[in-house]
Design a protein around this motif. Structure first.
Motif, PDB file in Angstrom:
ATOM      1  N   PRO A   1       0.709  -1.362   0.024  1.00 14.68           N
ATOM      2  CA  PRO A   1       0.121   0.016   0.249  1.00 14.68           C
ATOM      3  C   PRO A   1       0.700   1.414   0.065  1.00 14.68           C
ATOM      4  CG  PRO A   1      -0.196  -0.972   2.384  1.00 14.68           C
ATOM      5  CD  PRO A   1       0.745  -1.878   1.388  1.00 14.68           C
ATOM      6  N   VAL A   2       2.003   1.297  -0.213  1.00  4.61           N
ATOM      7  CA  VAL A   2       2.910   2.418  -0.334  1.00  4.61           C
ATOM      8  C   VAL A   2       3.852   2.393  -1.494  1.00  4.61           C
ATOM      9  CG1 VAL A   2       4.926   1.772   0.940  1.00  4.61           C
ATOM     10  CG2 VAL A   2       4.388   4.101   1.147  1.00  4.61           C
ATOM     11  N   CYS A   3       4.179   3.497  -1.849  1.00  6.35           N
ATOM     12  CA  CYS A   3       5.026   3.734  -3.342  1.00  6.35           C
ATOM     13  C   CYS A   3       5.829   5.031  -3.013  1.00  6.35           C
ATOM     14  CB  CYS A   3       4.026   3.755  -4.643  1.00  6.35           C
ATOM     15  SG  CYS A   3       3.242   5.052  -4.595  1.00  6.35           S
ATOM     16  N   ILE A   4       6.876   5.166  -3.666  1.00 10.57           N
ATOM     17  CA  ILE A   4       7.713   6.457  -3.473  1.00 10.57           C
ATOM     18  C   ILE A   4       7.784   6.870  -5.270  1.00 10.57           C
ATOM     19  CG2 ILE A   4       9.795   7.130  -2.933  1.00 10.57           C
ATOM     20  CD1 ILE A   4      10.332   4.453  -1.298  1.00 10.57           C
ATOM     21  N   ALA A   5       7.179   8.105  -5.313  1.00 10.22           N
ATOM     22  CA  ALA A   5       7.164   8.847  -6.495  1.00 10.22           C
ATOM     23  C   ALA A   5       8.319   9.849  -6.737  1.00 10.22           C
ATOM     24  CB  ALA A   5       5.760   9.647  -6.654  1.00 10.22           C
ATOM     25  N   LEU A   6       8.691   9.940  -7.774  1.00 10.31           N
ATOM     26  CA  LEU A   6       9.735  11.028  -8.148  1.00 10.31           C
ATOM     27  C   LEU A   6       8.965  12.110  -8.565  1.00 10.31           C
ATOM     28  CD1 LEU A   6      12.004   9.142 -10.651  1.00 10.31           C
ATOM     29  CD2 LEU A   6      11.852   8.994  -8.251  1.00 10.31           C
ATOM     30  N   LEU A   7       9.323  13.361  -8.185  1.00  7.06           N
ATOM     31  CA  LEU A   7       8.750  14.545  -8.457  1.00  7.06           C
ATOM     32  C   LEU A   7       9.648  15.692  -9.125  1.00  7.06           C
ATOM     33  CD1 LEU A   7       6.799  15.155  -4.805  1.00  7.06           C
ATOM     34  CD2 LEU A   7       5.942  14.121  -7.090  1.00  7.06           C
ATOM     35  N   PRO A   8       9.141  16.492  -9.801  1.00 11.48           N
ATOM     36  CA  PRO A   8      10.057  17.618 -10.397  1.00 11.48           C
ATOM     37  C   PRO A   8      10.898  18.206  -9.242  1.00 11.48           C
ATOM     38  CG  PRO A   8       8.084  17.941 -10.948  1.00 11.48           C
ATOM     39  CD  PRO A   8       7.757  16.843 -10.100  1.00 11.48           C
ATOM     40  N   GLY A   9      12.026  18.653  -9.609  1.00 12.12           N
ATOM     41  CA  GLY A   9      13.012  19.290  -8.848  1.00 12.12           C
ATOM     42  C   GLY A   9      13.765  18.235  -7.789  1.00 12.12           C
ATOM     43  N   GLY A  10      13.936  17.105  -8.137  1.00 13.17           N
ATOM     44  CA  GLY A  10      14.830  16.026  -7.475  1.00 13.17           C
ATOM     45  C   GLY A  10      14.209  15.695  -6.296  1.00 13.17           C
ATOM     46  N   THR A  11      12.575  15.521  -5.929  1.00 18.59           N
ATOM     47  CA  THR A  11      12.023  15.301  -4.779  1.00 18.59           C
ATOM     48  C   THR A  11      11.289  13.925  -4.781  1.00 18.59           C
ATOM     49  OG1 THR A  11      11.627  17.604  -4.356  1.00 18.59           O
ATOM     50  CG2 THR A  11      10.426  16.266  -3.019  1.00 18.59           C
ATOM     51  N   TYR A  12      11.387  13.217  -3.539  1.00 15.10           N
ATOM     52  CA  TYR A  12      10.668  11.983  -3.588  1.00 15.10           C
ATOM     53  C   TYR A  12       9.344  12.250  -2.848  1.00 15.10           C
ATOM     54  CZ  TYR A  12      15.403   9.958  -4.749  1.00 15.10           C
ATOM     55  OH  TYR A  12      16.362   9.825  -5.357  1.00 15.10           O
ATOM     56  N   SER A  13       8.288  11.565  -3.270  1.00 12.17           N
ATOM     57  CA  SER A  13       6.889  11.639  -2.272  1.00 12.17           C
ATOM     58  C   SER A  13       6.754  10.040  -2.124  1.00 12.17           C
ATOM     59  CB  SER A  13       5.888  12.237  -3.172  1.00 12.17           C
ATOM     60  OG  SER A  13       4.991  12.249  -2.370  1.00 12.17           O
ATOM     61  N   VAL A  14       6.564   9.896  -0.700  1.00 11.21           N
ATOM     62  CA  VAL A  14       6.402   8.739  -0.283  1.00 11.21           C
ATOM     63  C   VAL A  14       4.609   8.813   0.042  1.00 11.21           C
ATOM     64  CG1 VAL A  14       6.657   7.155   1.585  1.00 11.21           C
ATOM     65  CG2 VAL A  14       8.646   8.450   1.080  1.00 11.21           C
ATOM     66  N   ALA A  15       4.036   7.910  -0.461  1.00 10.79           N
ATOM     67  CA  ALA A  15       2.457   8.139  -0.397  1.00 10.79           C
ATOM     68  C   ALA A  15       1.746   6.676  -0.522  1.00 10.79           C
ATOM     69  CB  ALA A  15       1.866   8.887  -1.704  1.00 10.79           C
ATOM     70  N   HIS A  16       0.425   6.809  -0.149  1.00  9.54           N
ATOM     71  CA  HIS A  16      -0.240   5.889  -0.263  1.00  9.54           C
ATOM     72  C   HIS A  16      -0.581   5.239  -1.626  1.00  9.54           C
ATOM     73  CE1 HIS A  16      -4.030   2.959   0.182  1.00  9.54           C
ATOM     74  NE2 HIS A  16      -3.652   2.678   1.400  1.00  9.54           N
ATOM     75  N   LYS A  17      -0.369   3.960  -1.989  1.00 11.47           N
ATOM     76  CA  LYS A  17      -0.418   3.439  -3.360  1.00 11.47           C
ATOM     77  C   LYS A  17      -1.733   4.079  -4.128  1.00 11.47           C
ATOM     78  CE  LYS A  17       0.495   0.515  -7.067  1.00 11.47           C
ATOM     79  NZ  LYS A  17       0.069   1.307  -7.931  1.00 11.47           N
TER      80      LYS A  17
END
Length: 128
Positions: A82-98
């Motif tokens: 139920p969790v994933c790690i997304a790549l965001l613009p600007g070199g940021t990671y976002s940990v969120a509910h899948k």
């Protein structure tokens, strides 16, 4: 072997494949002028592989690193965590509910922090 001719059967083989794919992903991102995707997937895959997440099958979906309990979750072999790690613009990671990316647990520029947050959120799924 699955119907696509893909012989990746073990978790370790899948991590090997994902590490190679992440390196290629980052190289394309560095050399492209038409993508928003930052070249940070290789660091994320490395951090995840060196964590308790290594017991799961990694896969990518829409610039997100996701995990499954089986190698072919799309045909019922395993459950997507139920969790994933997304790549965001600007070199940021976002940990969120899948299934609800709006449920952000953390945004960070550190692959290690992103992985640690994902691990903490999956405590009931982790084998000790």
């Amino acid at each position: 072997m699955d119907v696509t001719g893909d012989s990746r059967e073990s978790v370790e083989a899948e991590w090997d494949f994902r590490a190679r794919a992440a390196a290629q992903w980052d190289e394309r991102s560095r050399s492209s002028t038409t993508t928003w995707v930052p070249p940070i997937m290789e660091a994320l895959v490395g951090a995840a592989r060196n964590s308790p997440l290594a017991q799961f099958y990694p896969f990518t979906s829409h610039a997100r690193l996701c995990f499954s309990t089986g190698g072919r979750h799309w045909v019922g072999d395993g459950q997507v965590l139920p969790v994933c790690i997304a790549l965001l613009p600007g070199g940021t990671y976002s940990v969120a509910h899948k299934n609800d990316p709006a449920q952000v647990l953390l945004e960070t520029t550190s692959a290690d922090e992103a992985v640690a947050t994902a691990v903490a959120s999956l405590h009931e799924h982790l084998q000790t």
